[in-house]
Design a protein around this motif. Structure first.
Motif, PDB file in Angstrom:
ATOM      1  N   ASN A  99       0.831  -1.197   0.000  1.00  0.00           N
ATOM      2  CA  ASN A  99       0.000   0.000   0.000  1.00  0.00           C
ATOM      3  C   ASN A  99       0.870   1.253   0.000  1.00  0.00           C
ATOM      4  O   ASN A  99       1.453   1.607   1.007  1.00  0.00           O
ATOM      5  CB  ASN A  99      -0.891  -0.036   1.266  1.00  0.00           C
ATOM      6  CG  ASN A  99      -1.916   1.069   1.239  1.00  0.00           C
ATOM      7  OD1 ASN A  99      -1.773   2.047   0.495  1.00  0.00           O
ATOM      8  ND2 ASN A  99      -2.937   0.930   2.054  1.00  0.00           N
ATOM      9  N   PRO A 100       0.957   1.895  -1.153  1.00  0.00           N
ATOM     10  CA  PRO A 100       1.890   3.026  -1.260  1.00  0.00           C
ATOM     11  C   PRO A 100       1.535   4.191  -0.330  1.00  0.00           C
ATOM     12  O   PRO A 100       2.421   4.852   0.196  1.00  0.00           O
ATOM     13  CB  PRO A 100       1.790   3.445  -2.729  1.00  0.00           C
ATOM     14  CG  PRO A 100       0.517   2.852  -3.227  1.00  0.00           C
ATOM     15  CD  PRO A 100       0.246   1.657  -2.392  1.00  0.00           C
ATOM     16  N   THR A 101       0.261   4.441  -0.096  1.00  0.00           N
ATOM     17  CA  THR A 101      -0.077   5.569   0.763  1.00  0.00           C
ATOM     18  C   THR A 101       0.381   5.285   2.187  1.00  0.00           C
ATOM     19  O   THR A 101       0.838   6.170   2.886  1.00  0.00           O
ATOM     20  CB  THR A 101      -1.589   5.851   0.773  1.00  0.00           C
ATOM     21  OG1 THR A 101      -2.254   4.654   1.126  1.00  0.00           O
ATOM     22  CG2 THR A 101      -2.068   6.359  -0.567  1.00  0.00           C
ATOM     23  N   TRP A 102       0.263   4.026   2.576  1.00  0.00           N
ATOM     24  CA  TRP A 102       0.722   3.630   3.897  1.00  0.00           C
ATOM     25  C   TRP A 102       2.225   3.830   3.994  1.00  0.00           C
ATOM     26  O   TRP A 102       2.736   4.380   4.961  1.00  0.00           O
ATOM     27  CB  TRP A 102       0.358   2.158   4.127  1.00  0.00           C
ATOM     28  CG  TRP A 102       0.809   1.615   5.438  1.00  0.00           C
ATOM     29  CD1 TRP A 102       0.143   1.700   6.622  1.00  0.00           C
ATOM     30  CD2 TRP A 102       2.031   0.928   5.708  1.00  0.00           C
ATOM     31  NE1 TRP A 102       0.886   1.108   7.616  1.00  0.00           N
ATOM     32  CE2 TRP A 102       2.043   0.619   7.085  1.00  0.00           C
ATOM     33  CE3 TRP A 102       3.109   0.532   4.918  1.00  0.00           C
ATOM     34  CZ2 TRP A 102       3.088  -0.065   7.683  1.00  0.00           C
ATOM     35  CZ3 TRP A 102       4.161  -0.142   5.523  1.00  0.00           C
ATOM     36  CH2 TRP A 102       4.142  -0.433   6.898  1.00  0.00           C
ATOM     37  N   PHE A 103       2.912   3.414   2.920  1.00  0.00           N
ATOM     38  CA  PHE A 103       4.368   3.559   2.895  1.00  0.00           C
ATOM     39  C   PHE A 103       4.772   5.032   2.949  1.00  0.00           C
ATOM     40  O   PHE A 103       5.662   5.422   3.692  1.00  0.00           O
ATOM     41  CB  PHE A 103       4.926   2.902   1.625  1.00  0.00           C
ATOM     42  CG  PHE A 103       6.412   3.040   1.497  1.00  0.00           C
ATOM     43  CD1 PHE A 103       7.266   2.220   2.226  1.00  0.00           C
ATOM     44  CD2 PHE A 103       6.961   3.999   0.658  1.00  0.00           C
ATOM     45  CE1 PHE A 103       8.637   2.354   2.125  1.00  0.00           C
ATOM     46  CE2 PHE A 103       8.342   4.142   0.557  1.00  0.00           C
ATOM     47  CZ  PHE A 103       9.181   3.311   1.286  1.00  0.00           C
ATOM     48  N   THR A 104       4.079   5.848   2.157  1.00  0.00           N
ATOM     49  CA  THR A 104       4.390   7.281   2.148  1.00  0.00           C
ATOM     50  C   THR A 104       4.197   7.885   3.529  1.00  0.00           C
ATOM     51  O   THR A 104       4.994   8.695   3.991  1.00  0.00           O
ATOM     52  CB  THR A 104       3.482   8.021   1.147  1.00  0.00           C
ATOM     53  OG1 THR A 104       3.490   7.282  -0.073  1.00  0.00           O
ATOM     54  CG2 THR A 104       3.964   9.427   0.898  1.00  0.00           C
ATOM     55  N   ARG A 105       3.125   7.487   4.176  1.00  0.00           N
ATOM     56  CA  ARG A 105       2.848   8.039   5.500  1.00  0.00           C
ATOM     57  C   ARG A 105       3.950   7.727   6.478  1.00  0.00           C
ATOM     58  O   ARG A 105       4.392   8.590   7.242  1.00  0.00           O
ATOM     59  CB  ARG A 105       1.524   7.469   6.025  1.00  0.00           C
ATOM     60  CG  ARG A 105       0.389   8.417   5.791  1.00  0.00           C
ATOM     61  CD  ARG A 105      -0.754   8.045   6.686  1.00  0.00           C
ATOM     62  NE  ARG A 105      -1.963   7.977   5.897  1.00  0.00           N
ATOM     63  CZ  ARG A 105      -3.068   7.362   6.293  1.00  0.00           C
ATOM     64  NH1 ARG A 105      -3.085   6.728   7.447  1.00  0.00           N
ATOM     65  NH2 ARG A 105      -4.126   7.361   5.537  1.00  0.00           N
ATOM     66  N   VAL A 106       4.378   6.466   6.460  1.00  0.00           N
ATOM     67  CA  VAL A 106       5.452   6.084   7.380  1.00  0.00           C
ATOM     68  C   VAL A 106       6.718   6.863   7.053  1.00  0.00           C
ATOM     69  O   VAL A 106       7.399   7.392   7.948  1.00  0.00           O
ATOM     70  CB  VAL A 106       5.717   4.565   7.318  1.00  0.00           C
ATOM     71  CG1 VAL A 106       6.971   4.215   8.117  1.00  0.00           C
ATOM     72  CG2 VAL A 106       4.526   3.803   7.856  1.00  0.00           C
TER      73      VAL A 106
END
Ligand SMILES: Nc1ncnc2c1ncn2[C@@H]1O[C@H](COP(=O)(O)OP(=O)(O)O)[C@@H](O)[C@H]1O
Ligand SMILES: [Mg+2]
Lengths: 265, 268
Positions: free
Chosen positions: A3-10
């Motif tokens: 999940n790229p948005t999850w990755f970006t958030r982290v």
């Protein structure tokens, strides 16, 4: 990376933690004098207190000397003492106005707190290096293989994070340097003496033993004792030690993140 | 230049400390591209108002929106769209100018690929290119103010809040800061809400001003309209005196300064 948005958030969160911790790291590298002078305290404990108490019957066990027993305790103590006054420097930053700049940014307050906590680990490690050097000179039986050293680093880091975040909470509550100095001094001694840092839990009266088992510093010392010494043993087990410290740190970070904005009101 | 879009709006915004109202039921509206100046003596409530609008201080009552986000419900969005230069000096003296900007760049999540370029540009724009690698502790007051403005503008906010931007600066440094602020408005179209207690500053910079007295906004308008309203040959000082009660001003001032110093010690 499902999940790229999850990755970006982290990764955003980590960048914001780094924003704070990196500035602390740069300042420490530029002027390490404060941390280095603080290293005299553990030296005095080991040299004076340690050498004398080693002769007290009942403290020394047959297998290891009291100095061996004491060294991890003093390492933990130096972590505690340097972290517990971290709040002063944060109040100082607030008085200057530096903290306002961080607080008006969209960074989550937890990232700001974690950045500070992480940075306090740098200080803890600088002190640990001094204690190690001294311990080598005193002939304390240190475990020097990579796993042990890494383990010590991890325990110092989490211990520093825990006590600096605790200190931050106090700073948010008392808000002024004067009041903080009083409270800081009031807290350090009980935390230190109601732990297994300088004497084994077994020789304590029952009530103190209970207090010690509820004191996170005890688990810091227990973990360090196992990892730092060549024939170190733990009372509670490394996993328990780390879990207790991790849980306590998490709780403190959550509370500190909630209270942090109070400082710049 | 000002458009019709409203960027800051407060409705009966109030802040009480104990039984003391620092800001009382204040209604304010600032349009996009405006430079709006809040004028008032020490203790009038200017900083308290700015702290509420920048989400540092929760209001006691009333509402406000900045860049069309609610300051309480959408505080994090407000923060992403504003820049703030506090009354205190907010750059870290133990870091270089570049490092201060690097911290801001990371906090505002400016992509790594363009961080360096943006920081260099920001330093150049504020005439700090040569000082970028020097410790801020060695900067002059004017240089620090310019660095703070650079830090506050790095993420290209819609609104810039400046609290007493030229307090303590010498006349040359003041004019330099003024020119930079006028440039920023012209080139980036940023809306500016600033506080000052100097009439010449308000006159040099502000499209509209609001006079604050004891937590209330007593009058707002363009400097010209306010002066014209007073009569021929009136100055902003006259307008100010008429709207704050010139009699009580001197004694009020000393008490306010005292109070201000005490509260700065106690609360920052
Ligand atoms: N945190 C606080 N607690 C109590 N009183 C405060 C606090 N902050 C400001 N005040 C008081 O509110 C009044 C307005 O302060 P402030 O907004 O700083 O005025 P100004 O910026 O116009 O000089 C002053 O009387 C000040 O002492
Ligand atoms: Mg003020």
């Amino acid at each position: 990376m499902a999940n790229p948005t999850w990755f970006t958030r982290v990764s955003n969160f980590l960048t914001q933690i780094q924003a704070v911790s990196d500035t602390e790291f740069r300042k420490l590298r530029r002027d390490p004098s404060e941390v280095l002078t603080r290293a005299f305290q553990p030296a005095i404990w080991l040299l004076l207190f340690g050498e004398v108490m080693a002769n007290v019957r009942g403290l020394a066990t047959s297998s290891s000397s009291y100095l061996d027993f004491l060294a991890p305790g003093i390492l933990a103590q130096s972590v505690l003492f340097s972290a517990i006054f971290f709040g002063i420097s944060i109040i100082w930053e607030r008085d200057l106005g530096v903290l306002h700049r961080q607080m008006v940014s969209p960074a989550p307050r937890s990232a700001l707190v974690l950045g500070k906590a992480l940075a306090s680990g740098f200080r803890g490690l600088t002190q640990a290096t001094m204690v190690y050097l001294l311990a080598l000179i005193l002939g304390i039986h240190l475990a020097l293989e990579p796993f042990s050293i890494l383990g010590v680093v991890a325990f110092i880091w989490i211990g520093s994070a825990l006590f600096s975040t605790f200190s931050l909470i106090i700073a948010c509550l008392v808000k002024t340097r004067d009041r903080f100095m009083g409270i800081g001094q009031l807290l350090t001694m009980p935390i230190f003496f109601a732990s297994n840092a300088i004497y084994p839990i077994e020789i304590m009266p029952t009530w103190l033993r209970a207090l010690s088992s509820a004191n996170p510093l005890t688990y810091e010392v227990d973990g360090l004792r196992a990892l730092m010494l060549a024939d170190g043993i733990t009372k509670y087990g490394l996993a328990t030690d780390f879990a207790v410290l991790f849980a306590a740190t998490s709780i403190c970070v959550v509370i500190a993140a909630r209270l942090y904005p109070r400082l710049t009101e | 230049m000002p458009t019709n879009q409203i960027v800051i709006q407060t409705r009966e915004l109030t802040k009480v400390f104990g039984s003391f109202s620092a800001v009382q039921s204040l209604d304010l509206m600032v349009r996009s591209g405006e430079i709006f100046g809040l004028i008032g003596t020490n203790g009038a409530g200017k900083s308290t108002l700015i702290k509420m609008l920048t989400t540092l201080l929760p209001p006691s009552a009333g509402t406000a929106s900045v860049a069309s986000f609610d300051i309480v419900e959408q505080a994090s969005s407000v923060r992403a769209h504003i820049g703030y230069v506090p009354q205190l000096l907010s750059s870290d003296g133990n870091l270089t100018g570049y490092e201060n900007l690097l911290m801001s760049a990371r906090l505002y999540l400016i992509p790594r690929a363009i961080r360096k370029k943006k920081i260099t540009e920001a330093l150049e724009r504020m005439d700090l290119a040569d000082a970028g690698n020097r410790l801020v502790g060695q900067y002059s007051g004017g240089m620090i103010r310019r660095l703070e403005i650079a830090q506050a503008m790095l993420h290209e906010p819609a609104v810039l809040f400046l609290d007493e931007p030229t307090i303590g600066l010498d006349p040359v440094a003041r004019h330099t800061v003024w020119n930079h602020l006028l440039d920023l408005r012209k080139q980036e179209g940023v809306t500016i809400l600033m506080t000052t207690h100097q009439m010449d500053e308000a006159e040099a910079l502000c499209d509209r001003i609001g006079i604050m007295h004891q937590g209330r906004l007593t009058v707002t308008g363009t400097p010209k309209a306010l002066k014209d309203h007073m009569g021929k040959g009136a100055t902003l000082d006259d307008v100010f005196a008429a709207n704050t009660g010139s009699d009580s001003e001197q004694s009020g001032r000393i008490n306010a300064v005292k109070q201000e110093r005490e509260s700065a010690r106690a609360h920052g």
